[in-house]
Design a protein around this motif. Structure first.
Motif, PDB file in Angstrom:
ATOM      1  N   LYS A 184      15.035  -2.042 -37.981  1.00  0.00           N
ATOM      2  CA  LYS A 184      14.011  -2.827 -38.697  1.00  0.00           C
ATOM      3  C   LYS A 184      14.581  -3.460 -39.957  1.00  0.00           C
ATOM      4  CE  LYS A 184      10.566  -2.027 -35.972  1.00  0.00           C
ATOM      5  NZ  LYS A 184      10.090  -3.046 -35.090  1.00  0.00           N
ATOM      6  N   VAL A 185      15.423  -2.725 -40.676  1.00  0.00           N
ATOM      7  CA  VAL A 185      16.063  -3.264 -41.878  1.00  0.00           C
ATOM      8  C   VAL A 185      16.928  -4.464 -41.509  1.00  0.00           C
ATOM      9  CG1 VAL A 185      17.777  -2.768 -43.668  1.00  0.00           C
ATOM     10  CG2 VAL A 185      15.991  -1.102 -43.163  1.00  0.00           C
ATOM     11  N   LEU A 186      17.739  -4.325 -40.451  1.00  0.00           N
ATOM     12  CA  LEU A 186      18.596  -5.427 -40.011  1.00  0.00           C
ATOM     13  C   LEU A 186      17.776  -6.630 -39.556  1.00  0.00           C
ATOM     14  CD1 LEU A 186      21.339  -3.405 -38.099  1.00  0.00           C
ATOM     15  CD2 LEU A 186      21.502  -4.445 -40.380  1.00  0.00           C
ATOM     16  N   GLU A 187      16.642  -6.388 -38.898  1.00  0.00           N
ATOM     17  CA  GLU A 187      15.760  -7.487 -38.496  1.00  0.00           C
ATOM     18  C   GLU A 187      15.217  -8.215 -39.719  1.00  0.00           C
ATOM     19  OE1 GLU A 187      12.766  -6.010 -35.808  1.00  0.00           O
ATOM     20  OE2 GLU A 187      14.275  -5.412 -34.339  1.00  0.00           O
ATOM     21  N   LEU A 188      14.813  -7.459 -40.740  1.00  0.00           N
ATOM     22  CA  LEU A 188      14.336  -8.090 -41.975  1.00  0.00           C
ATOM     23  C   LEU A 188      15.435  -8.929 -42.619  1.00  0.00           C
ATOM     24  CD1 LEU A 188      12.292  -5.196 -43.618  1.00  0.00           C
ATOM     25  CD2 LEU A 188      11.398  -7.374 -42.792  1.00  0.00           C
ATOM     26  N   TYR A 189      16.641  -8.379 -42.681  1.00  0.00           N
ATOM     27  CA  TYR A 189      17.755  -9.114 -43.272  1.00  0.00           C
ATOM     28  C   TYR A 189      18.080 -10.383 -42.489  1.00  0.00           C
ATOM     29  CZ  TYR A 189      18.889  -5.195 -46.368  1.00  0.00           C
ATOM     30  OH  TYR A 189      18.857  -4.232 -47.333  1.00  0.00           O
ATOM     31  N   SER A 190      17.880 -10.361 -41.201  1.00  0.00           N
ATOM     32  CA  SER A 190      18.213 -11.541 -40.397  1.00  0.00           C
ATOM     33  C   SER A 190      17.262 -12.701 -40.656  1.00  0.00           C
ATOM     34  CB  SER A 190      18.227 -11.187 -38.907  1.00  0.00           C
ATOM     35  OG  SER A 190      16.919 -10.936 -38.444  1.00  0.00           O
ATOM     36  N   HIS A 191      16.151 -12.426 -41.325  1.00  0.00           N
ATOM     37  CA  HIS A 191      15.175 -13.485 -41.616  1.00  0.00           C
ATOM     38  C   HIS A 191      15.089 -13.828 -43.098  1.00  0.00           C
ATOM     39  CE1 HIS A 191      13.795 -13.443 -37.511  1.00  0.00           C
ATOM     40  NE2 HIS A 191      13.650 -12.136 -37.573  1.00  0.00           N
ATOM     41  N   THR A 192      15.990 -13.288 -43.903  1.00  0.00           N
ATOM     42  CA  THR A 192      15.951 -13.559 -45.333  1.00  0.00           C
ATOM     43  C   THR A 192      16.763 -14.801 -45.679  1.00  0.00           C
ATOM     44  OG1 THR A 192      16.307 -12.645 -47.540  1.00  0.00           O
ATOM     45  CG2 THR A 192      17.935 -12.080 -45.870  1.00  0.00           C
ATOM     46  N   ASN A 193      16.467 -15.401 -46.818  1.00  0.00           N
ATOM     47  CA  ASN A 193      17.226 -16.550 -47.305  1.00  0.00           C
ATOM     48  C   ASN A 193      18.429 -16.112 -48.141  1.00  0.00           C
ATOM     49  OD1 ASN A 193      15.504 -18.379 -46.099  1.00  0.00           O
ATOM     50  ND2 ASN A 193      14.144 -18.430 -47.853  1.00  0.00           N
ATOM     51  N   LYS A 194      18.554 -14.808 -48.363  1.00  0.00           N
ATOM     52  CA  LYS A 194      19.661 -14.286 -49.162  1.00  0.00           C
ATOM     53  C   LYS A 194      20.872 -14.014 -48.281  1.00  0.00           C
ATOM     54  CE  LYS A 194      16.578 -12.030 -52.354  1.00  0.00           C
ATOM     55  NZ  LYS A 194      16.680 -11.260 -53.554  1.00  0.00           N
ATOM     56  N   GLN A 195      22.049 -14.022 -48.887  1.00  0.00           N
ATOM     57  CA  GLN A 195      23.241 -13.575 -48.185  1.00  0.00           C
ATOM     58  C   GLN A 195      23.219 -12.053 -48.170  1.00  0.00           C
ATOM     59  OE1 GLN A 195      27.110 -15.180 -49.079  1.00  0.00           O
ATOM     60  NE2 GLN A 195      26.170 -16.908 -50.121  1.00  0.00           N
ATOM     61  N   VAL A 196      23.544 -11.482 -47.036  1.00  0.00           N
ATOM     62  CA  VAL A 196      23.563 -10.034 -46.909  1.00  0.00           C
ATOM     63  C   VAL A 196      24.973  -9.607 -46.526  1.00  0.00           C
ATOM     64  CG1 VAL A 196      22.598  -8.044 -45.707  1.00  0.00           C
ATOM     65  CG2 VAL A 196      21.141 -10.029 -46.185  1.00  0.00           C
ATOM     66  N   PHE A 197      25.549  -8.722 -47.323  1.00  0.00           N
ATOM     67  CA  PHE A 197      26.879  -8.190 -47.062  1.00  0.00           C
ATOM     68  C   PHE A 197      26.721  -6.728 -46.677  1.00  0.00           C
ATOM     69  CE2 PHE A 197      27.376 -11.651 -50.003  1.00  0.00           C
ATOM     70  CZ  PHE A 197      28.462 -12.344 -49.500  1.00  0.00           C
ATOM     71  N   ILE A 198      27.181  -6.376 -45.486  1.00  0.00           N
ATOM     72  CA  ILE A 198      27.073  -4.999 -45.010  1.00  0.00           C
ATOM     73  C   ILE A 198      28.448  -4.540 -44.557  1.00  0.00           C
ATOM     74  CG2 ILE A 198      26.015  -3.437 -43.353  1.00  0.00           C
ATOM     75  CD1 ILE A 198      23.715  -5.417 -43.089  1.00  0.00           C
ATOM     76  N   ALA A 199      28.915  -3.439 -45.130  1.00  0.00           N
ATOM     77  CA  ALA A 199      30.170  -2.833 -44.678  1.00  0.00           C
ATOM     78  C   ALA A 199      29.812  -1.750 -43.674  1.00  0.00           C
ATOM     79  CB  ALA A 199      30.920  -2.231 -45.866  1.00  0.00           C
ATOM     80  N   MET A 200      30.247  -1.933 -42.437  1.00  0.00           N
ATOM     81  CA  MET A 200      29.944  -0.979 -41.374  1.00  0.00           C
ATOM     82  C   MET A 200      31.254  -0.381 -40.873  1.00  0.00           C
ATOM     83  SD  MET A 200      26.625  -1.434 -41.010  1.00  0.00           S
ATOM     84  CE  MET A 200      26.008  -0.980 -39.421  1.00  0.00           C
ATOM     85  N   ASP A 201      31.211   0.865 -40.469  1.00  0.00           N
ATOM     86  CA  ASP A 201      32.341   1.461 -39.785  1.00  0.00           C
ATOM     87  C   ASP A 201      31.805   2.214 -38.577  1.00  0.00           C
ATOM     88  OD1 ASP A 201      31.144   3.583 -41.073  1.00  0.00           O
ATOM     89  OD2 ASP A 201      32.957   4.372 -41.953  1.00  0.00           O
ATOM     90  N   LYS A 202      32.690   2.579 -37.686  1.00  0.00           N
ATOM     91  CA  LYS A 202      32.306   3.284 -36.476  1.00  0.00           C
ATOM     92  C   LYS A 202      31.170   2.554 -35.764  1.00  0.00           C
ATOM     93  CE  LYS A 202      33.952   7.585 -38.297  1.00  0.00           C
ATOM     94  NZ  LYS A 202      33.678   8.949 -38.672  1.00  0.00           N
ATOM     95  N   GLN A 203      31.444   1.309 -35.427  1.00  0.00           N
ATOM     96  CA  GLN A 203      30.440   0.428 -34.853  1.00  0.00           C
ATOM     97  C   GLN A 203      29.722   1.049 -33.660  1.00  0.00           C
ATOM     98  OE1 GLN A 203      32.015  -3.419 -34.059  1.00  0.00           O
ATOM     99  NE2 GLN A 203      30.078  -4.261 -33.387  1.00  0.00           N
TER     100      GLN A 203
END
Length: 78
Positions: free
Chosen positions: A21-40
């Motif tokens: 749900k958080v990622l879905e919200l970020y996908s619709h924002t006008n802001k740039q979102v930087f996420i560092a992910m590991d162990k995909q």
């Protein structure tokens, strides 16, 4: 603030369905979102899909490091 930044340490503390749900919200924002992910592979299929459709940069070993070099490997030309 024009950007949002998260690190994988914080994101792994969030339940999988909530993270989606958080990622879905970020996908619709006008802001740039930087996420560092590991162990995909440790995230859900839906989370992986959301990340893959919006990613701009993905770093990985064997030449896909930032600037094409690993920081923890001795290079002869250094």
């Amino acid at each position: 603030m024009p950007v949002v930044v998260h690190d994988s340490f914080m994101l792994k503390q969030i339940e999988d369905h909530v993270l989606e749900k958080v990622l879905e919200l970020y996908s619709h924002t006008n802001k740039q979102v930087f996420i560092a992910m590991d162990k995909q592979g440790s995230y859900t299929k839906r989370a992986a899909e959301l990340l893959q459709t919006t990613e701009v940069l993905q770093l990985s070993p064997e030449g896909n490091e930032l600037f094409g070099r690993s920081w923890n490997v001795l290079h002869e030309d250094a």
